[in-house]
Design a protein around this motif. Structure first.
Motif, PDB file in Angstrom:
ATOM      1  N   ALA A 173      10.660  27.073 -32.181  1.00 45.25           N
ATOM      2  CA  ALA A 173      11.749  26.628 -31.614  1.00 45.25           C
ATOM      3  C   ALA A 173      11.949  28.028 -31.170  1.00 45.25           C
ATOM      4  O   ALA A 173      12.334  28.695 -29.669  1.00 45.25           O
ATOM      5  CB  ALA A 173      12.193  25.227 -30.731  1.00 45.25           C
ATOM      6  N   ALA A 174      12.712  28.591 -31.790  1.00 44.70           N
ATOM      7  CA  ALA A 174      12.961  29.998 -31.799  1.00 44.70           C
ATOM      8  C   ALA A 174      12.115  31.200 -31.602  1.00 44.70           C
ATOM      9  O   ALA A 174      12.679  32.107 -30.932  1.00 44.70           O
ATOM     10  CB  ALA A 174      13.461  30.273 -33.532  1.00 44.70           C
ATOM     11  N   LEU A 175      11.113  30.744 -32.153  1.00 44.56           N
ATOM     12  CA  LEU A 175      10.380  31.774 -31.448  1.00 44.56           C
ATOM     13  C   LEU A 175       9.582  32.045 -30.149  1.00 44.56           C
ATOM     14  O   LEU A 175       9.527  32.636 -29.520  1.00 44.56           O
ATOM     15  CB  LEU A 175       8.262  31.313 -32.524  1.00 44.56           C
ATOM     16  CG  LEU A 175       8.526  32.026 -33.886  1.00 44.56           C
ATOM     17  CD1 LEU A 175       6.947  31.595 -34.317  1.00 44.56           C
ATOM     18  CD2 LEU A 175       8.322  33.430 -33.839  1.00 44.56           C
ATOM     19  N   ALA A 176       9.385  30.733 -29.820  1.00 45.25           N
ATOM     20  CA  ALA A 176       9.214  30.331 -28.021  1.00 45.25           C
ATOM     21  C   ALA A 176      10.242  30.835 -26.810  1.00 45.25           C
ATOM     22  O   ALA A 176      10.392  31.722 -26.241  1.00 45.25           O
ATOM     23  CB  ALA A 176       9.134  28.818 -27.753  1.00 45.25           C
ATOM     24  N   GLN A 177      12.200  30.924 -27.901  1.00 43.38           N
ATOM     25  CA  GLN A 177      12.899  31.395 -27.295  1.00 43.38           C
ATOM     26  C   GLN A 177      12.869  32.736 -27.166  1.00 43.38           C
ATOM     27  O   GLN A 177      13.522  34.250 -26.522  1.00 43.38           O
ATOM     28  CB  GLN A 177      14.209  30.340 -27.747  1.00 43.38           C
ATOM     29  CG  GLN A 177      14.474  28.851 -27.126  1.00 43.38           C
ATOM     30  CD  GLN A 177      15.866  29.436 -28.648  1.00 43.38           C
ATOM     31  OE1 GLN A 177      16.484  29.991 -29.137  1.00 43.38           O
ATOM     32  NE2 GLN A 177      16.117  28.100 -27.491  1.00 43.38           N
ATOM     33  N   ILE A 178      12.317  33.452 -28.713  1.00 39.13           N
ATOM     34  CA  ILE A 178      12.641  35.012 -29.039  1.00 39.13           C
ATOM     35  C   ILE A 178      11.332  35.445 -27.698  1.00 39.13           C
ATOM     36  O   ILE A 178      11.243  36.746 -27.530  1.00 39.13           O
ATOM     37  CB  ILE A 178      12.462  34.906 -30.255  1.00 39.13           C
ATOM     38  CG1 ILE A 178      13.397  34.688 -30.811  1.00 39.13           C
ATOM     39  CG2 ILE A 178      11.716  36.505 -30.356  1.00 39.13           C
ATOM     40  CD1 ILE A 178      13.348  35.482 -32.514  1.00 39.13           C
ATOM     41  N   ALA A 186      12.907  42.265 -30.950  1.00 40.24           N
ATOM     42  CA  ALA A 186      12.033  40.707 -30.747  1.00 40.24           C
ATOM     43  C   ALA A 186      10.421  41.073 -31.867  1.00 40.24           C
ATOM     44  O   ALA A 186      10.732  40.188 -32.296  1.00 40.24           O
ATOM     45  CB  ALA A 186      11.418  40.111 -29.802  1.00 40.24           C
ATOM     46  N   LEU A 187      10.189  41.918 -31.056  1.00 44.34           N
ATOM     47  CA  LEU A 187       8.892  42.615 -31.772  1.00 44.34           C
ATOM     48  C   LEU A 187       9.066  42.347 -33.348  1.00 44.34           C
ATOM     49  O   LEU A 187       7.863  41.942 -34.050  1.00 44.34           O
ATOM     50  CB  LEU A 187       7.703  43.496 -30.958  1.00 44.34           C
ATOM     51  CG  LEU A 187       6.701  43.993 -31.289  1.00 44.34           C
ATOM     52  CD1 LEU A 187       5.914  42.339 -30.907  1.00 44.34           C
ATOM     53  CD2 LEU A 187       5.852  44.913 -30.454  1.00 44.34           C
ATOM     54  N   THR A 188       9.482  43.136 -33.633  1.00 46.67           N
ATOM     55  CA  THR A 188      10.382  43.309 -35.151  1.00 46.67           C
ATOM     56  C   THR A 188      10.007  42.869 -36.445  1.00 46.67           C
ATOM     57  O   THR A 188       9.298  41.609 -36.912  1.00 46.67           O
ATOM     58  CB  THR A 188      10.760  45.113 -35.102  1.00 46.67           C
ATOM     59  OG1 THR A 188      10.456  45.900 -35.059  1.00 46.67           O
ATOM     60  CG2 THR A 188      10.714  44.726 -37.174  1.00 46.67           C
ATOM     61  N   GLN A 189      11.078  41.592 -35.406  1.00 51.50           N
ATOM     62  CA  GLN A 189      11.407  40.028 -36.049  1.00 51.50           C
ATOM     63  C   GLN A 189       9.726  39.499 -36.359  1.00 51.50           C
ATOM     64  O   GLN A 189       9.754  38.444 -36.876  1.00 51.50           O
ATOM     65  CB  GLN A 189      12.568  39.127 -35.295  1.00 51.50           C
ATOM     66  CG  GLN A 189      13.779  40.509 -35.175  1.00 51.50           C
ATOM     67  CD  GLN A 189      15.087  39.467 -34.805  1.00 51.50           C
ATOM     68  OE1 GLN A 189      14.768  38.921 -33.495  1.00 51.50           O
ATOM     69  NE2 GLN A 189      16.177  40.008 -34.824  1.00 51.50           N
TER      70      GLN A 189
END
Length: 520
Positions: A173-178, A186-189
């Motif tokens: 779910a966090a991936l979808a938000q980011i 965000a890309l680095t994370q």
């Protein structure tokens, strides 16, 4: 003793703070939970306690506890004034408990601190341990935050914490938000998750990471393209502002005015004087000094230009080398006059609200208001110049003298007077360039020298005296410079652009737009 913020058990919390090391640590954890899930009243009550424990301003005695706030001793539970008992003692924090209370103090400050600076500092302290904190702490803080930039930072910290959750569903779910907020961070994370064991073990998690990486990469690429175009347009607007006055002067009289950069500098200094006058006479209007200074900067620099033309240059039109040396001498005189009058330090300008901050668009592209101010101001200056040249008797005379000076004089056009007014117009436009640069550039006596070469490049490339050519040349040089600079640096970019202009002029010496019938 187990303490829960949801119970609002203030007496139990005070008792835990006055207990042994174990209960003291539980009390610190309870303060963290209270910051996350407690009421606003409970958080405001607890915030001074967390700070006081760390500063040794919290003491326990036989009747309860005392907290010192602003030099006053208050009962920790009721906040009624009272003095500590004879047996009062401060809790002793070991290293583990001190870390807990530092976290509690930061969590409470994030929720109840009155100014954004303190809340931002608290967020920075919490960011390192965000994964171990309740999710509701950041969710609640983001919902209550009134500062847009800080709110975005809180959301980013919460998302980063969710990425490290032990629950795969929360991570997905966090991936979808980011992915919905694409930027370089965000890309680095997300790309770092490709080395996570779950990436190889969980197909669903792997698909989510790959999809988020692709989406963020597209957003970052689009943002980079838009940022390059926007920065190039902003740089082009500055080049145009610096060159448009020179285009009028050089196109009409053929005078290589080496003092044009100093007119830009004078416009910036006049803008500063308007700001200082408003601070003394009408402080409420200081934010609007850039707008109120427009006619002042234009008229002041135009008047100086008219005086220089009348006193010096009109006697040197048929002697180009002497006019070149004369304008160079004027440049040195103006620089040293400003040095003696104002000093050599950079001037300090108030940053008005309408050129502060920006709006995030996509990727790392931020639509900044200071650059937009320069772009809009350049467009208005272009409209003003075209209006004067195309729609006024002065503009008609300027065009006639530019095309054929001798014939214009034969039909009764006062050529000398047109020269004087045109020089004043070109000088005034340079003053407006200084105004536009004031809030975004270092304003000092030498600032104009940084623009004179760029201005001549724009004028010569565009075609001497052609306003349309000045616009196109400024856009071209601005965009090319912004494209090259990240690859080889600012100095190399200027050299490459200069070589490109030289090569172009070898093929087309008259520039992009040549004026028909120009005097030789």
């Amino acid at each position: 003793m187990s303490l829960h913020a949801a119970d609002a058990a203030r007496p139990a919390l005070i008792a835990g703070l006055c207990g042994e090391a174990a209960t003291l640590g539980e009390a610190g954890s309870a303060l963290v939970r209270l910051a996350a899930d407690g009421s606003d009243d409970d958080r405001n009550w607890a915030a001074p306690i967390a700070r006081a424990v760390l500063d040794h301003k919290f003491a326990c005695d036989a009747t309860g506890a005392i907290v010192t706030v602003g030099g006053a001793s208050l009962d920790a539970l009721t906040r009624a004034p009272r003095e500590p008992g004879e047996d009062a003692h401060a809790p002793v924090l070991n290293l583990k408990n001190r870390a807990v209370f530092e976290t509690a103090e930061a969590a409470l400050a994030l929720r109840v601190a009155p100014d954004a600076t303190r809340r931002s500092a608290a967020l920075q302290r919490l960011e390192r341990k965000a994964a171990s904190l309740p999710e509701s702490l950041f969710d609640g803080a983001a919902k209550a935050e009134t500062d847009p930039a800080l709110k975005q930072q809180i959301v980013a910290v919460a998302q980063a914490a969710a990425l490290n959750s032990v629950d795969p569903a929360k991570r997905i779910a966090a991936l979808a938000q980011i992915a919905g907020n694409a930027n370089g961070r965000a890309l680095t994370q997300v790309e770092a998750l490709k080395s996570d064991p779950a990436y190889a073990a969980n197909p669903e998690f792997k698909r989510a990471v790959d999809a988020a990486t692709a989406k963020i990469s597209r957003g970052v690429a689009i943002g980079n393209v838009l940022a390059t175009l926007y920065n190039g347009l902003s740089f082009a607007s500055i080049l145009f502002m610096a060159a448009i006055g020179l285009a009028v002067i050089f196109g009409l009289m053929g005078v290589i005015n080496l003092a044009q950069g100093e007119f830009i500098m004078i416009g910036a200094y006049v803008t500063w004087l308007v700001q200082e006058a408003l601070q003394r006479l009408a402080p409420g209007l200081v934010d609007y000094y850039l707008i109120l200074a427009i006619p002042v900067a234009f008229l002041a620099t135009a008047a100086i230009g008219v005086a220089i033309e009348a006193a010096l240059l009109r006697h040197l039109y048929r002697r180009p080398l002497m006019s070149l040396l004369a304008t160079w001498a004027v440049s040195l005189f103006l620089v040293n006059l400003v040095r003696v009058t104002f000093g050599t330090q950079n001037l300090q300008f108030v940053t008005p609200f309408y050129v502060t901050g920006g709006v995030p668009v996509i990727g790392d592209f931020i639509f900044t208001w200071n650059r937009m101010f320069a772009i809009v101001f350049a467009i208005l200056t272009l409209a003003l110049t075209l209006g004067i040249v195309r729609l006024t008797p002065l503009g008609l005379n300027i065009r006639a003298v530019t095309q054929n000076r001798t014939m214009a004089g034969c039909i009764g056009i006062p050529v000398r007077r047109v020269d004087m007014l045109a020089f004043g117009l070109g000088s005034g436009l340079a003053g407006l360039a200084g105004l536009a640069l004031a809030p975004v550039y270092s304003v000092n006596p030498l600032m104009g020298q940084n623009f004179i070469i760029d201005s001549f490049m724009v004028v010569v490339l565009g075609g001497v005296g052609a306003i349309a050519g000045t616009v196109v040349a400024a856009l071209g040089i601005g965009q090319i410079n912004v494209l090259i600079e990240p690859l080889w640096g600012a100095v190399a970019a200027k050299v490459i652009v200069l070589l490109m202009i030289i090569g172009f002029l070898q093929w087309r010496p008259e520039g992009l737009f040549a004026i028909k019938g120009r005097r030789k």
